[in-house]
Design a protein around this motif. Structure first.
Motif, PDB file in Angstrom:
ATOM      1  N   GLN A   1      10.942  81.838 -35.324  1.00  0.00           N
ATOM      2  CA  GLN A   1      11.368  81.501 -36.667  1.00  0.00           C
ATOM      3  C   GLN A   1      11.763  82.770 -37.438  1.00  0.00           C
ATOM      4  O   GLN A   1      11.073  83.793 -37.332  1.00  0.00           O
TER       5      GLN A   1
ATOM      6  N   PRO B   1      12.966  72.845 -34.267  1.00  0.00           N
ATOM      7  CA  PRO B   1      12.085  73.143 -35.401  1.00  0.00           C
ATOM      8  C   PRO B   1      10.670  73.552 -34.957  1.00  0.00           C
ATOM      9  O   PRO B   1       9.931  74.164 -35.731  1.00  0.00           O
ATOM     10  N   GLU B   2      10.298  73.261 -33.722  1.00  0.00           N
ATOM     11  CA  GLU B   2       8.978  73.638 -33.193  1.00  0.00           C
ATOM     12  C   GLU B   2       8.991  74.996 -32.486  1.00  0.00           C
ATOM     13  O   GLU B   2       7.973  75.449 -31.976  1.00  0.00           O
TER      14      GLU B   2
END
Length: 160
Positions: free
Chosen positions: A157, A152-153
């Motif tokens: 994205q 998620p980091e």
């Protein structure tokens, strides 16, 4: 974390594809050995189906070059990030839509993180012609893949 800027990426080859249609259907050439550098020439091929709303990636390869054929029957949003330190376009991100309405072959060299998402209303097919065998000769070697999709980091994205 790197803040990627949008733009074209060095060594990524995007080729608009031409559809040849007749009474039997259609044909599209995805790659030709006289149009790609020798280091990018495929050694295998496969086709995958991706359902609407589903993404594959982001991931990258250390040695492998992928040549993806996006020909439909849906539309894909393709994401590319150049994380190669020695590249003149390091830190750049490319986003494009390819597939049924805009057939394209996209050659992605090692070190360029990539992902695609089916943004169309129906299942879509992607043909890949990588220049390395998956898991090596006889499937006895480690897979050349660095996965980023579960982090998620991650700076990689998928934005809509």
């Amino acid at each position: 974390m790197i803040d990627y800027t949008d733009g074209e990426i060095h060594d990524v080859v995007v080729k608009e594809l031409r559809k040849f249609s007749d009474r039997r259907g259609w044909l599209i050439e995805i790659y030709r050995s006289d149009e790609l550098p020798e280091a990018y020439l495929p050694t295998m091929s496969y086709i995958s189906e991706t359902l609407p709303g589903v993404a594959r990636g982001p991931h990258e390869h250390v040695d492998q070059t992928d040549t993806f054929g996006f020909v439909g029957p849906s539309t894909f949003r393709l994401y590319l990030w150049d994380r190669r330190e020695d590249s003149p376009t390091a830190g750049r991100r490319m986003i494009m839509e390819v597939g049924e309405e805009k057939p394209a072959a996209v050659t992605i060299p090692p070190g360029v993180v990539h992902a695609y998402k089916n943004v169309g209303p129906k299942p879509g097919w992607v043909i890949n012609c990588p220049n390395r065998l998956y898991a090596g000769e006889g499937k006895k070697e480690p897979v050349d893949e660095i996965r980023h999709e579960d982090d998620p980091e991650s700076p990689f994205q998928l934005v809509d």
